[in-house]
Design a protein around this motif. Structure first.
Motif, PDB file in Angstrom:
ATOM      1  N   HIS A   1       0.844  -1.194   0.000  1.00 50.30           N
ATOM      2  CA  HIS A   1       0.000   0.000   0.000  1.00 50.30           C
ATOM      3  C   HIS A   1       0.885   1.253   0.000  1.00 50.30           C
ATOM      4  CE1 HIS A   1      -3.711   2.124   1.738  1.00 50.30           C
ATOM      5  NE2 HIS A   1      -2.777   3.038   1.732  1.00 50.30           N
ATOM      6  N   ALA A   2       1.829   1.303   0.948  1.00 49.60           N
ATOM      7  CA  ALA A   2       2.718   2.459   1.064  1.00 49.60           C
ATOM      8  C   ALA A   2       3.542   2.655  -0.208  1.00 49.60           C
ATOM      9  CB  ALA A   2       3.627   2.293   2.280  1.00 49.60           C
TER      10      ALA A   2
ATOM     11  N   VAL B   1      -5.586   4.328  -1.731  1.00 55.21           N
ATOM     12  CA  VAL B   1      -4.948   3.059  -2.035  1.00 55.21           C
ATOM     13  C   VAL B   1      -5.651   2.018  -1.176  1.00 55.21           C
ATOM     14  CG1 VAL B   1      -2.809   1.747  -2.088  1.00 55.21           C
ATOM     15  CG2 VAL B   1      -2.778   4.205  -2.607  1.00 55.21           C
ATOM     16  N   LEU B   2      -6.295   1.073  -1.824  1.00 52.46           N
ATOM     17  CA  LEU B   2      -7.142   0.106  -1.133  1.00 52.46           C
ATOM     18  C   LEU B   2      -6.318  -0.975  -0.441  1.00 52.46           C
ATOM     19  CD1 LEU B   2      -9.829  -0.437  -3.916  1.00 52.46           C
ATOM     20  CD2 LEU B   2      -9.856   1.241  -2.046  1.00 52.46           C
ATOM     21  N   SER B   3      -6.849  -1.431   0.666  1.00 49.63           N
ATOM     22  CA  SER B   3      -6.315  -2.599   1.359  1.00 49.63           C
ATOM     23  C   SER B   3      -7.522  -3.418   1.801  1.00 49.63           C
ATOM     24  CB  SER B   3      -5.473  -2.189   2.564  1.00 49.63           C
ATOM     25  OG  SER B   3      -6.303  -1.700   3.601  1.00 49.63           O
ATOM     26  N   PRO B   4      -7.338  -4.681   2.164  1.00 51.64           N
ATOM     27  CA  PRO B   4      -8.482  -5.475   2.614  1.00 51.64           C
ATOM     28  C   PRO B   4      -9.222  -4.836   3.792  1.00 51.64           C
ATOM     29  CG  PRO B   4      -6.643  -6.924   2.131  1.00 51.64           C
ATOM     30  CD  PRO B   4      -6.121  -5.504   2.040  1.00 51.64           C
TER      31      PRO B   4
ATOM     32  N   GLY C   1     -17.562  17.928  -3.863  1.00 54.43           N
ATOM     33  CA  GLY C   1     -17.196  18.420  -5.185  1.00 54.43           C
ATOM     34  C   GLY C   1     -15.799  18.062  -5.659  1.00 54.43           C
ATOM     35  N   VAL C   2     -15.220  16.972  -5.124  1.00 57.05           N
ATOM     36  CA  VAL C   2     -13.916  16.515  -5.616  1.00 57.05           C
ATOM     37  C   VAL C   2     -14.133  15.978  -7.031  1.00 57.05           C
ATOM     38  CG1 VAL C   2     -11.969  14.954  -5.236  1.00 57.05           C
ATOM     39  CG2 VAL C   2     -13.148  15.995  -3.265  1.00 57.05           C
ATOM     40  N   ARG C   3     -13.504  16.593  -8.012  1.00 60.21           N
ATOM     41  CA  ARG C   3     -13.793  16.290  -9.416  1.00 60.21           C
ATOM     42  C   ARG C   3     -13.262  14.948  -9.897  1.00 60.21           C
ATOM     43  NH1 ARG C   3     -15.540  20.346 -12.645  1.00 60.21           N
ATOM     44  NH2 ARG C   3     -14.354  19.494 -14.376  1.00 60.21           N
ATOM     45  N   HIS C   4     -12.143  14.482  -9.317  1.00 59.99           N
ATOM     46  CA  HIS C   4     -11.524  13.238  -9.755  1.00 59.99           C
ATOM     47  C   HIS C   4     -11.090  12.437  -8.537  1.00 59.99           C
ATOM     48  CE1 HIS C   4     -11.238  14.989 -13.797  1.00 59.99           C
ATOM     49  NE2 HIS C   4     -10.837  16.082 -13.191  1.00 59.99           N
ATOM     50  N   VAL C   5     -11.436  11.156  -8.500  1.00 60.54           N
ATOM     51  CA  VAL C   5     -11.010  10.260  -7.432  1.00 60.54           C
ATOM     52  C   VAL C   5     -10.470   8.990  -8.084  1.00 60.54           C
ATOM     53  CG1 VAL C   5     -11.706   8.906  -5.414  1.00 60.54           C
ATOM     54  CG2 VAL C   5     -12.713  11.167  -5.797  1.00 60.54           C
ATOM     55  N   TRP C   6      -9.309   8.545  -7.617  1.00 64.91           N
ATOM     56  CA  TRP C   6      -8.718   7.294  -8.084  1.00 64.91           C
ATOM     57  C   TRP C   6      -8.673   6.314  -6.923  1.00 64.91           C
ATOM     58  CZ3 TRP C   6      -3.618   8.786 -11.100  1.00 64.91           C
ATOM     59  CH2 TRP C   6      -3.946   9.602 -12.199  1.00 64.91           C
ATOM     60  N   LEU C   7      -8.980   5.060  -7.215  1.00 66.41           N
ATOM     61  CA  LEU C   7      -8.811   3.972  -6.258  1.00 66.41           C
ATOM     62  C   LEU C   7      -7.745   3.037  -6.814  1.00 66.41           C
ATOM     63  CD1 LEU C   7     -12.492   3.027  -5.287  1.00 66.41           C
ATOM     64  CD2 LEU C   7     -10.929   4.599  -4.123  1.00 66.41           C
ATOM     65  N   VAL C   8      -6.653   2.893  -6.086  1.00 67.96           N
ATOM     66  CA  VAL C   8      -5.545   2.042  -6.509  1.00 67.96           C
ATOM     67  C   VAL C   8      -5.559   0.794  -5.638  1.00 67.96           C
ATOM     68  CG1 VAL C   8      -3.030   1.857  -6.640  1.00 67.96           C
ATOM     69  CG2 VAL C   8      -4.154   3.994  -7.285  1.00 67.96           C
ATOM     70  N   ASP C   9      -5.545  -0.372  -6.272  1.00 65.60           N
ATOM     71  CA  ASP C   9      -5.511  -1.632  -5.528  1.00 65.60           C
ATOM     72  C   ASP C   9      -4.209  -2.354  -5.850  1.00 65.60           C
ATOM     73  OD1 ASP C   9      -5.789  -4.279  -4.582  1.00 65.60           O
ATOM     74  OD2 ASP C   9      -7.969  -4.140  -4.716  1.00 65.60           O
ATOM     75  N   PRO C  10      -3.217  -2.303  -4.931  1.00 62.25           N
ATOM     76  CA  PRO C  10      -1.924  -2.921  -5.219  1.00 62.25           C
ATOM     77  C   PRO C  10      -1.946  -4.445  -5.198  1.00 62.25           C
ATOM     78  CG  PRO C  10      -1.924  -2.015  -3.009  1.00 62.25           C
ATOM     79  CD  PRO C  10      -3.230  -1.621  -3.641  1.00 62.25           C
ATOM     80  N   ILE C  11      -2.998  -5.046  -4.674  1.00 65.39           N
ATOM     81  CA  ILE C  11      -3.102  -6.508  -4.677  1.00 65.39           C
ATOM     82  C   ILE C  11      -3.701  -6.981  -5.997  1.00 65.39           C
ATOM     83  CG2 ILE C  11      -4.153  -8.511  -3.550  1.00 65.39           C
ATOM     84  CD1 ILE C  11      -3.968  -6.834  -0.913  1.00 65.39           C
TER      85      ILE C  11
END
Length: 196
Positions: free
Chosen positions: A43-44, A121-124, A142-152
């Motif tokens: 994650h880090a 950054v996603l974790s279980p 009003g956050v225009r862009h959101v990213w979800l990163v899953d390192p697993i």
């Protein structure tokens, strides 16, 4: 005999959040305190590498347009609509503000202005919270862009603001090389995010 009224839960306060040990990550949303362990190494790594990849071109202007603040784990304060006078406090893994909206960093220890971009950054342990609790707050603010990163799973999910809600617009996987709003000025090699 009649049914006993349910005991009303005490709303958590900022003092409760401050009492959380520094070895944990704490957020306060809707009067509820959420406490999670510090991020695991994968994650880090994903968060750090992503910050480096977009920070150079967008914060420093090295190989990109500049014009942004890109920050790790900023504390965001948003008014809690259910309890006037109280704040929802969230801590994204990364967030970015266009300098035209925030020319200078605030003097406070937190940010009262919603970012233009946020990344979790996603974790279980955090995935459900990030998806079902935090993304609606980002949309509301009003956050225009959101990213979800899953390192697993090695994925990057992209959300965009639509009518005060963050809606999914695409998912990128594994070793894709992508240009994604709001950082489409550079090509991002996703393989750099996954620990080798």
């Amino acid at each position: 005999m009649g049914q006993q009224p349910a005991e009303k839960r005490r709303r958590a306060t900022y003092a409760d959040l401050e009492a959380v040990p520094p070895t944990k990550v704490a957020e306060l949303i809707g009067g509820e305190l959420y406490v999670f362990p510090r991020p695991a190494p994968r994650h880090a790594n994903a968060s750090s590498v992503l910050g480096i990849e977009i920070g150079g071109p967008f914060q420093r202007g090295r190989g990109g347009p500049g014009g942004w603040w890109i920050l790790d784990e900023p504390e965001l304060h948003f008014p809690d609509p259910a309890s006037p006078g109280d704040d929802d406090i969230v801590v994204p893994d990364l967030a970015g503000w266009r300098r035209e909206r925030m020319p200078e960093l605030p003097d406070t220890s937190y940010f009262p202005l919603a970012p233009d971009w946020g990344c979790e950054v996603l974790s279980p342990l955090t995935e459900e919270h990030d998806r079902t609790v935090k993304i609606p707050v980002y949309g509301r603010e009003g956050v225009r862009h959101v990213w979800l990163v899953d390192p697993i799973k090695r994925t990057l999910e992209v959300y965009a603001l639509s009518r005060r809600a963050c809606v999914p617009v695409g998912t990128h996987r594994e070793t894709a090389r992508v240009r994604i709003e709001p950082f489409e000025a550079i090509e991002l090699d996703l393989s750099a995010l996954w620990a080798q």
